[in-house]
Design an enzyme around this catalytic site. Structure first.
Site, PDB file in Angstrom:
ATOM      1  N   ILE A  42       0.805  -1.218   0.000  1.00 24.69           N
ATOM      2  CA  ILE A  42       0.000   0.000   0.000  1.00 24.69           C
ATOM      3  C   ILE A  42       0.844   1.277   0.000  1.00 24.69           C
ATOM      4  O   ILE A  42       0.284   2.366  -0.055  1.00 24.69           O
ATOM      5  CB  ILE A  42      -0.980   0.020   1.197  1.00 24.69           C
ATOM      6  CG1 ILE A  42      -0.221  -0.095   2.524  1.00 24.69           C
ATOM      7  CG2 ILE A  42      -2.014  -1.070   1.066  1.00 24.69           C
ATOM      8  CD1 ILE A  42      -1.114  -0.003   3.753  1.00 24.69           C
ATOM      9  N   GLY A  63      11.286   6.211   1.952  1.00 22.90           N
ATOM     10  CA  GLY A  63      12.731   6.223   1.821  1.00 22.90           C
ATOM     11  C   GLY A  63      13.407   5.064   2.516  1.00 22.90           C
ATOM     12  O   GLY A  63      14.429   4.571   2.060  1.00 22.90           O
ATOM     13  N   MET A  64      12.834   4.606   3.638  1.00 22.45           N
ATOM     14  CA  MET A  64      13.486   3.555   4.425  1.00 22.45           C
ATOM     15  C   MET A  64      12.725   2.241   4.421  1.00 22.45           C
ATOM     16  O   MET A  64      13.264   1.223   4.827  1.00 22.45           O
ATOM     17  CB  MET A  64      13.649   4.018   5.874  1.00 22.45           C
ATOM     18  CG  MET A  64      14.577   5.183   6.066  1.00 22.45           C
ATOM     19  SD  MET A  64      14.911   5.463   7.808  1.00 22.45           S
ATOM     20  CE  MET A  64      13.277   5.824   8.428  1.00 22.45           C
ATOM     21  N   ASP A 111      10.936  14.271  13.380  1.00 20.85           N
ATOM     22  CA  ASP A 111      10.719  14.286  11.932  1.00 20.85           C
ATOM     23  C   ASP A 111       9.263  14.616  11.607  1.00 20.85           C
ATOM     24  O   ASP A 111       8.624  13.949  10.811  1.00 20.85           O
ATOM     25  CB  ASP A 111      11.113  12.932  11.328  1.00 20.85           C
ATOM     26  CG  ASP A 111      11.303  13.018   9.817  1.00 20.85           C
ATOM     27  OD1 ASP A 111      11.565  14.126   9.309  1.00 20.85           O
ATOM     28  OD2 ASP A 111      11.183  11.983   9.136  1.00 20.85           O
TER      29      ASP A 111
END
Length: 718
Positions: free
Chosen positions: A18, A22-23, A135
């Site tokens: 889904i 980036g990680m 973040d």
């Protein structure tokens, strides 16, 4: 590698992919132990192979698992299986705030503030548990279908930054605080700065600082003043502008000191948007004038020498002392070494020159070595293949790539897809921002379901969004896929099943196709594929609707915020009415019932309670004489004291009479009833005695006593 249908941890069945970042990649899964759907975030291979990162990642994720709050995406489980590191989280159906902003261009101040309040409440819960997000950005904020705002990825940022993950991977340099950009200590006020940038983007549709490289953007966070959001949207209220500017002060001491302060101002701005109530912190004014001493001058001079020397060693500009630049596209944030105590560091002008010379020589040697290595590495590329001794490390692009990354690299290279399964090939293309179409052909040589060719050669540069056509093997005996578009779900499922195909159903909204009808299918009709191939059909949910939340019992302020968050518009006139069911100030009526679905932007009317209406009563009674049951010894014609008192203590009647019935007519009473008190006198029988000596009869009259009784009387509503 994670595959659709596989079981992780003996309980989580992977259903579909889904999302990707980036990680990590995110999958929808079903927990068979608790019989519920969950989201599983699986670390990408390049991070899974870093033992230090995995250790910190697991620790931070386990800490985040202790958070339970309505505005946080809750973490259920953390695990590892066959080098697959994963986090099991609450499955939230909805879109990220980033996509929501892109969809609407920018948000109204009321909607932006309402979203910010929910985000702040989630962050506040984390801060209360000593967890800093680090973040905060629109990509990590999800708006669910029922209008709830949830913050995700708590703790992941700390694991990433502690392992020098580049800002390209993190994708958050647009929202980083100045102290994070310097590589310094970050705390709760760093989250407040990032939230301020996020509010700025909600209000204006853009980020305040942009640039060609991540380094340039980070420097702007450190050096440049935040532009006023009113420069881009003049109608933003003064209070909201003040909140954003206070959140984004360069100095943490000038920002809001905790989330409670911020939430209070956000709520106040909803009710009084044009008032100037935001208090600006100015810690510089708290201290008096200080004279610089000779010792201070010497320390500053030593520190300047120290920093200049390190600038030459590491190759970064004097104007940005905090960034160690490894390349033009990568910035790694590191903490500046602490200076030694004054007593241990003795300044020597001769040593300064020696140190400077050595630093310059070291820099020259470093550059020469770097050039030689670059020639070797890039020289090996010209041959068409990478040397096994000099591997080139690449990372998958993120769907949440920052705006600067999009500007730098608008194109992507066509990956290797031939020989992969259709699922793997399509996932690889999706991760790069490419679309795909699949055609199947019979093949005796290639296993069914594998890609045989693509219409684009490997390594070709493509614009993101380009559609790549893949040709896959249908096996030695292909079967034509029946066309089911336009059919009802039951009919389509039966037809495909009878033809020997597996069926996967997904749902989607459509303005043209009515609910329950198949919109599209993959593979398309008449495509030759192997028998048993999975056919995915998209079934219409009809026109997209928004869910109406329950506003009853909420305060006017909270109700308006909740309605706006759900995508509704409050009617222009808010009625204030009496209500016996809801206290004053609470919403007692909404024009659309809770749980219903309406078109986005539908106008919902509300009424706010003024409390129960003041009820008045009237008394129209005839007070009768005491009855034998009430007063057995009452004698008709005896004078009686009559008193009528209401339940709230007012005396309506106080008289003495021997004439009954007695009229009692009163209006505008505030009590629903009262008490009639009657008091009358009774003369007891006298006594008669005979004097034994004289024979005389002596009569003693009886005493008089007062008797009292009461009656209950109910009044009638006027």
């Amino acid at each position: 590698m994670v595959k659709i249908g596989m079981m992780i941890g003996d309980r989580y069945e992977i259903l579909e992919k889904i999302g990707t970042g980036g990680m990590s990649d995110v999958y929808k899964a079903k927990c068979h132990k608790l019989n519920r759907f969950v989201a599983i975030k699986v670390l990408k291979q390049e991070f899974s192979e870093n033992a230090n990162f995995v250790s910190k990642f697991r620790t931070e994720a386990q800490a985040a698992a202790g958070l339970m709050h309505p505005n946080i995406v809750n973490v259920y489980d953390v695990g590892e299986e066959d080098d697959i590191y994963y986090i099991v989280m609450e499955l939230v159906e909805g879109i990220t705030l980033k996509k929501y902003i892109e969809k609407k261009a920018r948000l109204s101040f009321k909607e932006a503030v309402s979203i910010a309040i929910q985000v702040s409440m989630g962050i506040e819960a984390a801060h209360n548990n000593h967890i800093i997000h680090r973040d905060i950005k629109p990509q990590n904020i999800i708006i669910s279908k029922d209008g709830k705002v949830k913050v995700t990825d708590f703790g992941i940022a700390k694991a990433a930054t502690s392992n020098t993950i580049t800002s390209n991977v993190m994708g958050s340099v647009h929202y980083t605080s100045p102290e994070q950009a310097r590589g310094g200590y970050s705390d709760e006020k760093s989250d407040i700065y990032s939230l301020g940038i996020t509010i700025f983007e909600m209000l204006t549709g853009r980020v305040p600082f942009n640039g060609e490289t991540t380094v340039a953007i980070a420097i702007k966070h450190i050096q440049e003043e935040l532009p006023s959001p009113k420069e881009f949207v003049p109608e933003i209220p003064n209070s909201v502008e003040g909140i954003v500017i206070k959140c984004c002060e360069k100095s943490p001491d000038r920002r809001y000191q905790n989330m409670q302060e911020l939430i209070a101002d956000l709520k106040q701005s909803l009710m009084n948007p044009d008032e100037d109530f935001v208090v600006r912190n100015d810690p510089d004014m708290k201290g008096g004038t200080r004279m610089i001493s000779d010792r201070d001058r010497e320390q500053i001079k030593r520190r300047t020498v120290y920093q200049e020397t390190n600038n030459r060693n590491y190759g970064y500009d004097d104007h940005d002392e905090s960034l160690r630049l490894r390349s033009d596209s990568e910035a790694v944030y590191e903490e500046e070494p602490e200076m030694e105590d004054d007593d241990e560091y003795d300044y020597n002008p001769k040593m300064e020159k020696v140190t400077t010379f050595l630093a310059l020589m070291g820099g020259i040697v470093f550059c020469v070595v770097a050039i030689i290595l670059a020639v070797k590495v890039f020289g090996g590329r010209s041959g068409g293949e990478h040397s096994s001794e000099s591997p080139i490390i690449t990372s998958e692009p993120s769907d949440e790539t920052s705006e600067s990354s999009k500007t730098e690299d608008p194109k992507v290279k066509m990956p290797t897809v031939v020989g992969k399964s259709v699922e793997e090939a399509r996932n690889a293309l999706t991760d790069l921002g490419l679309k795909s179409e699949v055609e199947y052909q019979e093949s005796d040589e290639v296993e069914a379901g594998q890609v045989m060719e693509a219409d684009t050669e490997e390594g070709t540069e493509l614009e993101k969004g380009t559609t790549v056509k893949l040709t896959a093997s249908a096996g030695p005996q292909g079967v034509s896929v029946p066309g089911v578009e336009g059919m009802g779900i039951d009919e389509a499922n039966a037809r495909l099943t009878e033809a020997g195909f597996a069926v996967t159903k997904v749902e989607g909204y459509s303005d043209e196709v009515e609910a329950g009808i198949v919109i599209s299918q993959v593979p398309t009709a008449e495509t030759e594929v192997a028998k048993g191939t999975n056919v995915t059909i998209t079934v219409s949910l009809g026109k997209e609707k928004v869910w109406v939340p329950n506003l009853m019992g909420l305060t006017e302020e909270d109700g308006i915020a909740t309605a706006i968050e759900a995508g509704l518009v409050i009617g222009e006139e808010i009625a204030y009415v009496y209500s016996n069911d809801y206290p004053e100030g609470q919403i007692c009526y909404q024009s659309y019932s809770n749980g219903s679905y309406v078109d986005p932007g539908a106008v919902i009317d509300i009424k706010v309670s003024k409390g129960p209406e003041a009820q008045t009563y009237k008394c129209n009674a005839s007070i009768m004489a005491p009855s034998p049951e009430e007063a057995p010894d009452y004698v008709a014609g005896t004078e009686v004291s009559v008193t009528l008192t209401t339940d709230d203590g007012y005396v309506l009647l106080d008289t003495r009479t021997s004439s009954f019935p007695q009229a009692a007519n009163y209006y505008g009473l505030t009590s629903s009833g009262g008490t009639i008190t009657m008091t009358y006198s009774v003369t007891l029988e006298g006594t008669t005695t005979t004097d034994p000596e004289t024979g005389e009869t002596i009569t003693v009259p009886g005493d008089t006593e007062e008797r009292t009784f009461t009656r209950r009387i109910e009044f009638v509503s006027e």
